[in-house]
Design a protein around this motif. Structure first.
Motif, PDB file in Angstrom:
ATOM      1  N   PRO A 259       0.812  -1.215   0.000  1.00  0.00           N
ATOM      2  CA  PRO A 259       0.000   0.000   0.000  1.00  0.00           C
ATOM      3  C   PRO A 259       0.844   1.263   0.000  1.00  0.00           C
ATOM      4  O   PRO A 259       1.924   1.296   0.562  1.00  0.00           O
ATOM      5  CB  PRO A 259      -0.774  -0.116   1.307  1.00  0.00           C
ATOM      6  N   ASN A 260       0.334   2.263  -0.669  1.00  0.00           N
ATOM      7  CA  ASN A 260       0.898   3.595  -0.597  1.00  0.00           C
ATOM      8  C   ASN A 260       0.210   4.326   0.549  1.00  0.00           C
ATOM      9  O   ASN A 260      -0.820   3.878   1.058  1.00  0.00           O
ATOM     10  CB  ASN A 260       0.667   4.324  -1.912  1.00  0.00           C
ATOM     11  N   LEU A 261       0.763   5.461   0.949  1.00  0.00           N
ATOM     12  CA  LEU A 261       0.197   6.189   2.080  1.00  0.00           C
ATOM     13  C   LEU A 261       0.034   7.659   1.734  1.00  0.00           C
ATOM     14  O   LEU A 261       1.008   8.347   1.408  1.00  0.00           O
ATOM     15  CB  LEU A 261       1.085   6.044   3.318  1.00  0.00           C
ATOM     16  N   LEU A 262      -1.207   8.120   1.788  1.00  0.00           N
ATOM     17  CA  LEU A 262      -1.534   9.533   1.654  1.00  0.00           C
ATOM     18  C   LEU A 262      -1.725  10.105   3.053  1.00  0.00           C
ATOM     19  O   LEU A 262      -2.480   9.556   3.853  1.00  0.00           O
ATOM     20  CB  LEU A 262      -2.828   9.707   0.853  1.00  0.00           C
ATOM     21  N   SER A 263      -1.031  11.202   3.356  1.00  0.00           N
ATOM     22  CA  SER A 263      -1.153  11.876   4.656  1.00  0.00           C
ATOM     23  C   SER A 263      -1.628  13.307   4.441  1.00  0.00           C
ATOM     24  O   SER A 263      -1.146  13.997   3.531  1.00  0.00           O
ATOM     25  CB  SER A 263       0.183  11.886   5.394  1.00  0.00           C
ATOM     26  N   LEU A 264      -2.574  13.735   5.280  1.00  0.00           N
ATOM     27  CA  LEU A 264      -3.153  15.070   5.186  1.00  0.00           C
ATOM     28  C   LEU A 264      -3.048  15.744   6.548  1.00  0.00           C
ATOM     29  O   LEU A 264      -3.531  15.196   7.548  1.00  0.00           O
ATOM     30  CB  LEU A 264      -4.618  15.010   4.750  1.00  0.00           C
ATOM     31  N   SER A 265      -2.440  16.937   6.576  1.00  0.00           N
ATOM     32  CA  SER A 265      -2.237  17.647   7.837  1.00  0.00           C
ATOM     33  C   SER A 265      -2.787  19.056   7.725  1.00  0.00           C
ATOM     34  O   SER A 265      -2.214  19.899   7.013  1.00  0.00           O
ATOM     35  CB  SER A 265      -0.742  17.701   8.190  1.00  0.00           C
ATOM     36  N   PRO A 266      -3.898  19.373   8.407  1.00  0.00           N
ATOM     37  CA  PRO A 266      -4.435  20.742   8.379  1.00  0.00           C
ATOM     38  C   PRO A 266      -3.590  21.668   9.252  1.00  0.00           C
ATOM     39  O   PRO A 266      -2.916  21.211  10.179  1.00  0.00           O
ATOM     40  CB  PRO A 266      -5.848  20.569   8.939  1.00  0.00           C
ATOM     41  N   PRO A 267      -3.601  22.965   8.978  1.00  0.00           N
ATOM     42  CA  PRO A 267      -2.736  23.891   9.723  1.00  0.00           C
ATOM     43  C   PRO A 267      -3.166  24.123  11.165  1.00  0.00           C
ATOM     44  O   PRO A 267      -2.320  24.312  12.036  1.00  0.00           O
ATOM     45  CB  PRO A 267      -2.812  25.177   8.900  1.00  0.00           C
ATOM     46  N   PHE A 268      -4.467  24.158  11.424  1.00  0.00           N
ATOM     47  CA  PHE A 268      -4.950  24.395  12.793  1.00  0.00           C
ATOM     48  C   PHE A 268      -6.415  23.992  12.874  1.00  0.00           C
ATOM     49  O   PHE A 268      -7.063  23.725  11.858  1.00  0.00           O
ATOM     50  CB  PHE A 268      -4.781  25.867  13.199  1.00  0.00           C
ATOM     51  N   GLN A 269      -6.921  23.959  14.105  1.00  0.00           N
ATOM     52  CA  GLN A 269      -8.315  23.611  14.361  1.00  0.00           C
ATOM     53  C   GLN A 269      -9.086  24.823  14.865  1.00  0.00           C
ATOM     54  O   GLN A 269      -8.503  25.769  15.402  1.00  0.00           O
ATOM     55  CB  GLN A 269      -8.418  22.525  15.432  1.00  0.00           C
ATOM     56  N   VAL A 270     -10.401  24.760  14.709  1.00  0.00           N
ATOM     57  CA  VAL A 270     -11.298  25.789  15.232  1.00  0.00           C
ATOM     58  C   VAL A 270     -12.399  25.084  16.031  1.00  0.00           C
ATOM     59  O   VAL A 270     -13.009  24.140  15.518  1.00  0.00           O
ATOM     60  CB  VAL A 270     -11.945  26.609  14.090  1.00  0.00           C
ATOM     61  N   PRO A 271     -12.649  25.477  17.281  1.00  0.00           N
ATOM     62  CA  PRO A 271     -13.759  24.861  18.012  1.00  0.00           C
ATOM     63  C   PRO A 271     -15.064  25.044  17.244  1.00  0.00           C
ATOM     64  O   PRO A 271     -15.398  26.154  16.815  1.00  0.00           O
ATOM     65  CB  PRO A 271     -13.779  25.613  19.342  1.00  0.00           C
ATOM     66  N   ALA A 272     -15.788  23.962  17.039  1.00  0.00           N
ATOM     67  CA  ALA A 272     -17.009  24.030  16.237  1.00  0.00           C
ATOM     68  C   ALA A 272     -18.010  25.019  16.816  1.00  0.00           C
ATOM     69  O   ALA A 272     -18.691  25.732  16.078  1.00  0.00           O
ATOM     70  CB  ALA A 272     -17.633  22.639  16.140  1.00  0.00           C
ATOM     71  N   ALA A 273     -18.098  25.085  18.140  1.00  0.00           N
ATOM     72  CA  ALA A 273     -19.058  25.989  18.774  1.00  0.00           C
ATOM     73  C   ALA A 273     -18.682  27.448  18.552  1.00  0.00           C
ATOM     74  O   ALA A 273     -19.546  28.331  18.561  1.00  0.00           O
ATOM     75  CB  ALA A 273     -19.146  25.697  20.268  1.00  0.00           C
ATOM     76  N   ARG A 274     -17.397  27.729  18.341  1.00  0.00           N
ATOM     77  CA  ARG A 274     -16.975  29.103  18.068  1.00  0.00           C
ATOM     78  C   ARG A 274     -17.233  29.462  16.611  1.00  0.00           C
ATOM     79  O   ARG A 274     -17.633  30.580  16.289  1.00  0.00           O
ATOM     80  CB  ARG A 274     -15.491  29.273  18.397  1.00  0.00           C
ATOM     81  N   ALA A 275     -17.004  28.492  15.723  1.00  0.00           N
ATOM     82  CA  ALA A 275     -17.243  28.747  14.302  1.00  0.00           C
ATOM     83  C   ALA A 275     -18.724  28.850  13.992  1.00  0.00           C
ATOM     84  O   ALA A 275     -19.135  29.597  13.103  1.00  0.00           O
ATOM     85  CB  ALA A 275     -16.610  27.631  13.463  1.00  0.00           C
ATOM     86  N   HIS A 276     -19.540  28.104  14.731  1.00  0.00           N
ATOM     87  CA  HIS A 276     -20.984  28.080  14.503  1.00  0.00           C
ATOM     88  C   HIS A 276     -21.688  28.240  15.854  1.00  0.00           C
ATOM     89  O   HIS A 276     -22.017  27.245  16.510  1.00  0.00           O
ATOM     90  CB  HIS A 276     -21.403  26.776  13.826  1.00  0.00           C
ATOM     91  N   PRO A 277     -21.867  29.477  16.306  1.00  0.00           N
ATOM     92  CA  PRO A 277     -22.480  29.721  17.620  1.00  0.00           C
ATOM     93  C   PRO A 277     -23.809  28.985  17.754  1.00  0.00           C
ATOM     94  O   PRO A 277     -24.627  28.959  16.847  1.00  0.00           O
ATOM     95  CB  PRO A 277     -22.670  31.244  17.640  1.00  0.00           C
ATOM     96  N   GLY A 278     -23.985  28.360  18.907  1.00  0.00           N
ATOM     97  CA  GLY A 278     -25.188  27.582  19.144  1.00  0.00           C
ATOM     98  C   GLY A 278     -24.996  26.104  18.890  1.00  0.00           C
ATOM     99  O   GLY A 278     -25.836  25.285  19.282  1.00  0.00           O
ATOM    100  N   SER A 279     -23.896  25.734  18.229  1.00  0.00           N
ATOM    101  CA  SER A 279     -23.630  24.319  17.971  1.00  0.00           C
ATOM    102  C   SER A 279     -23.311  23.605  19.275  1.00  0.00           C
ATOM    103  O   SER A 279     -22.625  24.140  20.153  1.00  0.00           O
ATOM    104  CB  SER A 279     -22.457  24.169  16.996  1.00  0.00           C
ATOM    105  N   ARG A 280     -23.795  22.381  19.387  1.00  0.00           N
ATOM    106  CA  ARG A 280     -23.473  21.547  20.552  1.00  0.00           C
ATOM    107  C   ARG A 280     -22.274  20.639  20.289  1.00  0.00           C
ATOM    108  O   ARG A 280     -21.914  19.820  21.129  1.00  0.00           O
ATOM    109  CB  ARG A 280     -24.685  20.698  20.934  1.00  0.00           C
ATOM    110  N   ASP A 281     -21.679  20.785  19.145  1.00  0.00           N
ATOM    111  CA  ASP A 281     -20.522  19.977  18.785  1.00  0.00           C
ATOM    112  C   ASP A 281     -19.331  20.418  19.637  1.00  0.00           C
ATOM    113  O   ASP A 281     -18.921  21.571  19.597  1.00  0.00           O
ATOM    114  CB  ASP A 281     -20.218  20.156  17.298  1.00  0.00           C
ATOM    115  N   GLU A 282     -18.780  19.493  20.423  1.00  0.00           N
ATOM    116  CA  GLU A 282     -17.676  19.822  21.316  1.00  0.00           C
ATOM    117  C   GLU A 282     -16.311  19.631  20.659  1.00  0.00           C
ATOM    118  O   GLU A 282     -15.282  19.869  21.288  1.00  0.00           O
ATOM    119  CB  GLU A 282     -17.756  18.958  22.585  1.00  0.00           C
ATOM    120  N   ARG A 283     -16.292  19.238  19.393  1.00  0.00           N
ATOM    121  CA  ARG A 283     -15.026  18.976  18.729  1.00  0.00           C
ATOM    122  C   ARG A 283     -14.361  20.262  18.254  1.00  0.00           C
ATOM    123  O   ARG A 283     -15.016  21.282  18.059  1.00  0.00           O
ATOM    124  CB  ARG A 283     -15.234  18.044  17.529  1.00  0.00           C
ATOM    125  N   ALA A 284     -13.069  20.198  18.063  1.00  0.00           N
ATOM    126  CA  ALA A 284     -12.332  21.229  17.326  1.00  0.00           C
ATOM    127  C   ALA A 284     -12.066  20.656  15.945  1.00  0.00           C
ATOM    128  O   ALA A 284     -11.544  19.545  15.815  1.00  0.00           O
ATOM    129  CB  ALA A 284     -11.031  21.572  18.037  1.00  0.00           C
TER     130      ALA A 284
END
Length: 393
Positions: free
Chosen positions: A355-380
């Motif tokens: 197998p080959n391997l594809l790797s993806l690395s985003p630069p940073f995260q944003v708390p979902a509740a901050r990006a979408h006020p009112g969201s109950r999503d606790e993830r970044a």
């Protein structure tokens, strides 16, 4: 086949299986699927050619006549913790579910343990032995054996574990490593899901603890036997080390050139949150890069990703891509509402065997509740992947 005993970290394990095989190839069985005629129809259907794993809350006797067709595995949990976790889980359940269990909102632990509705009774009294022993009478409220203590079910349940792979919730990391090795996964299975019940639980009183132990003596005996066996399996696995054997073919994304593949059909994934079918995407986790193991004919290739950013101005262009450890440059074509297409420059696949391997690395995260006020999503969150396509270059 994943025999999912309730309240044994099923969310964690099913998320791992979805990433291993691709959620499109994971079939979750419901009660209506478990009648003998329905099972025969399912196994004989053309759709089964696309299924890599069956999973569900079903006892092993449901597939007793077809056991040799499957590589079966399950998860066990200390019986006291499992019963207490079920209690807290039901305390958060809607009233229609409670009514089915014979419980009223705000029920106490004592009321929970005294419940005699069959669905509840079976899970508070040796629920693991009932599902694993292979005896249909232990799951049949119309048979006297259902209502009796399950001590005689320990030996057949232990025998079933001899024919299955299994892990322990209390040793989830080691369990996932063992499953990955035994199932030929291209890398360690992810251990990301969190047991919400543990955050809510208050300890039972000593009297309630004794009651739970009295109701689950068979499961306690089975768990202790399984725990010792599990420790031996871990020791054997550690002694063998990595044997260098190739991953199983259905645990690697077999990319068809020029064909767009939804992320739920992509096997061999690591570092993603669970697939979200309503939107049709899977978010990259922020605690590491996301990886995809893939096989594709050798040659010059380009990769096209359909992605979604947590905010409309998220810098998707800063997403870092590597193929087999080599950085791959790309450009971003923006679409409406946070969607975009990431198109890479040509890169070379020298070994088409994979197998080959594809790797993806985003630069940073944003708390979902901050990006979408009112969201109950606790993830970044950062970037989600909807589809992938490999093209000739």
């Amino acid at each position: 086949m994943f025999v999912h005993i309730p309240k044994t970290a099923g969310t964690t394990f099913l998320t791992a299986l979805g990433a291993l095989f691709g959620e499109q190839h994971l079939r979750r069985l419901q009660d209506d699927d478990l009648h003998p005629d329905a099972i025969d129809a399912l196994i004989g259907s053309p759709a089964m050619t696309q299924v890599r794993c069956l999973a569900g809350h079903f006892p092993v006797h449901a597939f007793a006549e077809r056991w040799e067709r499957f590589q079966a595995f399950t998860m066990l949990r200390h019986p006291v913790d499992r019963v207490v976790s079920l209690f807290w889980f039901l305390r958060r359940s809607p009233e229609d579910v409670l009514a089915r269990m014979g419980l009223a909102p705000g029920f106490s632990l004592d009321e929970f343990l005294a419940g005699e509705v069959p669905e509840l009774f079976a899970q508070t009294r040796d629920g693991m032995c009932r599902m694993l022993c292979g005896d249909p009478t232990r799951s049949d409220p119309g048979h006297p054996a259902f209502w009796r203590p399950q001590v005689s079910a320990v030996a057949p349940a232990a025998a079933a574990l001899e024919r299955m792979g299994f892990g322990l919730v209390e040793e989830m990391g080691a369990s996932l490593r063992l499953v990955a090795a035994e199932m030929g996964a291209p890398f360690a299975l992810p251990n990301h899901a969190e047991n919400v019940s543990s955050r809510l639980a208050t300890p039972p009183t000593s009297g309630q603890m004794r009651r739970i132990v009295d109701l689950n003596t068979a499961d306690l005996a089975l768990y202790e036997m399984a725990r010792r066996r599990f420790q031996r399996r871990v020791a054997v696995h550690a002694a063998r080390g990595a044997d260098g054997s190739p991953p199983r073919p259905d645990a690697v994304w077999k990319a068809e050139l020029g064909r767009e593949t939804p992320i739920c059909a992509v096997a061999g994934r690591r570092g993603f949150h669970a697939y979200e079918p309503r939107i049709g995407l899977a978010w990259i986790r922020g605690d590491r890069s996301a990886d995809v193991a893939f096989a594709v004919p050798a040659g010059r290739r380009r990769l096209v990703l359909r992605v979604y950013g947590i905010t409309q101005d998220y810098p998707i262009g800063d997403l870092r891509l590597h193929v087999n450890g080599v950085a791959v440059r790309h450009r971003v074509v923006r679409d409406r509402g946070g969607w975009a297409e990431v198109r890479t420059r040509a890169f070379r696949i020298r070994d088409g065997e994979g197998p080959n391997l594809l790797s993806l690395s985003p630069p940073f995260q944003v708390p979902a509740a901050r990006a979408h006020p009112g969201s109950r999503d606790e993830r970044a969150l950062s970037v989600a992947i909807a589809t992938l396509r490999l093209d000739r270059a």
